[in-house]
Write an enzyme that holds these catalytic residues in place. Structure first.
Site, PDB file in Angstrom:
ATOM      1  N   HIS A  17     -56.614   6.172  15.237  1.00  0.00           N
ATOM      2  CA  HIS A  17     -56.818   6.061  13.328  1.00  0.00           C
ATOM      3  C   HIS A  17     -56.221   5.088  12.236  1.00  0.00           C
ATOM      4  O   HIS A  17     -56.833   5.038  11.145  1.00  0.00           O
ATOM      5  CB  HIS A  17     -56.681   7.674  13.476  1.00  0.00           C
ATOM      6  CG  HIS A  17     -57.016   8.790  14.207  1.00  0.00           C
ATOM      7  ND1 HIS A  17     -55.775   9.688  14.912  1.00  0.00           N
ATOM      8  CD2 HIS A  17     -58.035   9.325  14.889  1.00  0.00           C
ATOM      9  CE1 HIS A  17     -56.963  10.594  15.734  1.00  0.00           C
ATOM     10  NE2 HIS A  17     -58.272  10.320  15.262  1.00  0.00           N
ATOM     11  N   LYS A  41     -63.385  22.945  17.860  1.00  0.00           N
ATOM     12  CA  LYS A  41     -62.710  23.247  19.630  1.00  0.00           C
ATOM     13  C   LYS A  41     -61.102  23.524  19.293  1.00  0.00           C
ATOM     14  O   LYS A  41     -60.286  23.618  18.241  1.00  0.00           O
ATOM     15  CB  LYS A  41     -62.776  20.846  19.635  1.00  0.00           C
ATOM     16  CG  LYS A  41     -61.640  20.399  18.659  1.00  0.00           C
ATOM     17  CD  LYS A  41     -61.788  18.802  18.439  1.00  0.00           C
ATOM     18  CE  LYS A  41     -61.880  17.112  18.298  1.00  0.00           C
ATOM     19  NZ  LYS A  41     -61.684  16.273  17.981  1.00  0.00           N
ATOM     20  N   ARG A  90     -65.072   3.507  20.033  1.00  0.00           N
ATOM     21  CA  ARG A  90     -63.881   2.834  20.563  1.00  0.00           C
ATOM     22  C   ARG A  90     -65.509   2.759  21.737  1.00  0.00           C
ATOM     23  O   ARG A  90     -65.129   1.594  22.549  1.00  0.00           O
ATOM     24  CB  ARG A  90     -63.574   4.294  21.135  1.00  0.00           C
ATOM     25  CG  ARG A  90     -61.895   5.035  20.390  1.00  0.00           C
ATOM     26  CD  ARG A  90     -61.182   5.889  20.633  1.00  0.00           C
ATOM     27  NE  ARG A  90     -62.006   6.540  20.568  1.00  0.00           N
ATOM     28  CZ  ARG A  90     -62.209   7.851  20.602  1.00  0.00           C
ATOM     29  NH1 ARG A  90     -60.942   8.348  20.676  1.00  0.00           N
ATOM     30  NH2 ARG A  90     -63.271   8.896  20.182  1.00  0.00           N
ATOM     31  N   SER A 128     -56.551  11.552  21.024  1.00  0.00           N
ATOM     32  CA  SER A 128     -55.960  13.085  20.268  1.00  0.00           C
ATOM     33  C   SER A 128     -55.817  13.368  21.336  1.00  0.00           C
ATOM     34  O   SER A 128     -54.928  13.209  21.444  1.00  0.00           O
ATOM     35  CB  SER A 128     -56.769  12.997  19.150  1.00  0.00           C
ATOM     36  OG  SER A 128     -57.232  12.700  17.901  1.00  0.00           O
TER      37      SER A 128
END
Ligand code: ADP
Length: 162
Positions: A17, A41, A90, A128
């Site tokens: 990030h 989430k 990504r 993460s």
């Protein structure tokens, strides 16, 4: 003068990030990292903790600020008068997700442009959620997050690594 937002959950912020934020800070006059208050989430860190960790992580970037937000990212962009939204890509699965979101966001706010930055190869596998799992199991995360995030993870997870 172009202002950009970089929205996300940042639970917690990682070097992937930070790399995106650093690169975006060179493209725009101002970058606002928007920490999404209540994503759909499971979260490890509170909104206050996520904002604080992100603030420390980008303190060296003078045109980057961190703010919490609630609700739609497109409305957050309007509120802070941003013309651009930055996201990181990504792998191809990220593209699929971002593409769907971009279509919806364009409908909601046609004025907002999306700019996606491709992750550096060394951060391509870094998320993460994976990071939290590795930290919980005591794996080495030294080159994946700043020191203060390692400490916050240790405290949360009760791991011994500092
Ligand atoms: P979200 O819940 O919105 O996906 P994240 O905090 O997981 O929030 O990610 C925020 C943004 O940063 C997303 O665009 C995501 O694809 C991107 N991102 C996440 N990890 C990396 C990384 N390692 N390198 C580059 N971009 C990343």
């Amino acid at each position: 003068m172009i202002t950009a937002i970089y929205p996300g959950s940042f639970d917690p912020i990682t070097n992937g990030h930070i790399d995106v934020a650093q690169r975006a800070s060179r493209l725009f006059s101002k970058l606002i990292i928007g920490v999404y208050d209540t994503p759909y989430k499971h979260l490890l860190f509170t909104i206050k903790e996520r904002v604080e960790m992100a603030r420390q992580a980008v303190a060296h970037l003078s045109n980057v600020k961190v703010q919490p937000f609630n609700g739609l990212a497109v409305n957050f962009a309007k509120k802070v008068k941003a013309q651009v939204m930055v996201r990181g890509l990504r792998v191809s699965a990220d593209f699929e997700r971002e593409f769907d979101m971009a279509m919806m966001n364009r409908k909601l706010n046609p004025e907002l442009e999306l700019i996606c930055l491709i992750a550096k190869p060394k951060y391509q596998f870094l998320s993460s959620s994976l990071l939290k799992e590795v930290a919980r199991l005591g794996g080495d995360i030294d080159d994946l997050v700043p020191k203060h995030v390692i400490q916050a993870l240790s405290k949360k997870e009760g791991t011994s690594k500092m």
